[in-house]
Write an enzyme that holds these catalytic residues in place. Structure first.
Site, PDB file in Angstrom:
ATOM      1  N   GLY A  53       0.814  -1.197   0.000  1.00 26.00           N
ATOM      2  CA  GLY A  53       0.000   0.000   0.000  1.00 26.00           C
ATOM      3  C   GLY A  53       0.852   1.253   0.000  1.00 26.00           C
ATOM      4  O   GLY A  53       2.000   1.240  -0.448  1.00 26.00           O
ATOM      5  N   CYS A  54       0.281   2.347   0.491  1.00 30.73           N
ATOM      6  CA  CYS A  54       0.991   3.625   0.528  1.00 30.73           C
ATOM      7  C   CYS A  54       2.327   3.476   1.233  1.00 30.73           C
ATOM      8  O   CYS A  54       2.391   3.007   2.372  1.00 30.73           O
ATOM      9  CB  CYS A  54       0.135   4.662   1.241  1.00 30.73           C
ATOM     10  N   PHE A  55       3.415   3.860   0.555  1.00 27.02           N
ATOM     11  CA  PHE A  55       4.739   3.588   1.129  1.00 27.02           C
ATOM     12  C   PHE A  55       5.091   4.472   2.311  1.00 27.02           C
ATOM     13  O   PHE A  55       6.052   4.196   3.020  1.00 27.02           O
ATOM     14  CB  PHE A  55       5.845   3.574   0.080  1.00 27.02           C
ATOM     15  N   TRP A  56       4.328   5.516   2.578  1.00 24.87           N
ATOM     16  CA  TRP A  56       4.612   6.348   3.751  1.00 24.87           C
ATOM     17  C   TRP A  56       4.464   5.531   5.041  1.00 24.87           C
ATOM     18  O   TRP A  56       5.367   5.504   5.874  1.00 24.87           O
ATOM     19  CB  TRP A  56       3.666   7.539   3.801  1.00 24.87           C
TER      20      TRP A  56
END
Length: 217
Positions: A53-56
């Site tokens: 998912g979102c790499f943050w």
């Protein structure tokens, strides 16, 4: 502007954006360790590329883990060379958002890394993760050794059995040998360390993965 269809399936290589010859190299140091973002993998350590998912938020899962020596975020698994964040989000590169994880196998086993991966997101959601929709958010394990590939496939089978028991869906995780990895821009590296109240869209299924329960011996 890219066709919205490439938000739900990976764009064919011949239709992907052309990209550029020069890499978008990060210029900042790692916000947690102070190391260079593109630090080489030390001898005796292992490197693996994970998409959840979102790499943050995904990167934070790993930099907070003892035994992880280094993390960085970037793009891989697609076609376009040296893509930008905006290009990747368009779906027109074929890339996934990835975390580069470098870990010390004497402190943290590969199974323990994979356990964090499986439990840290929902690997049954295809080209999305929660409210984040698009091919860049797909679940992926890009292995750097044959042993990692075997371990990842074995872990997927074992976790699928647990998901089946919980009445959940089929794992859609892409498990393949790693190809080129392109570092993301400075503002995405360790994003949640620099922006503690920033967005984190990842979340697991609540189902325990039955691997990695013991420290390396």
């Amino acid at each position: 502007m890219s066709d919205p269809i490439w938000k739900s399936r990976i764009i064919p290589a011949e239709q992907a954006l052309p990209g550029r010859a020069d890499a978008l190299s990060p210029t900042t140091s790692h916000a947690i360790t102070g190391r260079e973002i593109k630090a080489d993998t030390p001898e005796g350590m292992q490197e693996i590329f994970l998409g959840l998912g979102c790499f943050w938020g995904a990167e934070r899962l790993f930099w907070e883990t003892d035994g992880v020596w280094h993390t960085a975020v970037g793009y891989g698994g697609g076609t376009t060379p040296n893509p930008t964040y905006q290009e990747t989000c368009s779906g027109a590169t074929g890339h996934a958002e990835l975390v580069r994880v470098v870990f010390d196998p004497e402190m943290l086993s590969l199974d323990q890394v994979l356990k964090i991966f499986w439990e840290g997101h929902d690997p049954t959601q295809g080209m999305r993760q929660g409210n984040d929709r698009g091919t860049q958010y797909r679940s992926a394990i890009y292995a750097t050794t044959p042993e990692q590939l075997v371990a990842a496939h074995d872990a997927a089978a074992r976790y699928q059995a647990e998901l089946d028991g919980a009445g959940l869906g089929t794992i859609t995780t892409e498990i393949v040998k790693a190809g080129p990895f392109y570092y993301a821009e400075d503002e995405h590296q360790q994003y949640l360390a620099r922006n503690p109240s920033g967005y984190c869209g990842i979340g697991g299924t609540g189902v325990v993965c039955p691997i990695g329960r013991h420290a390396p011996t």
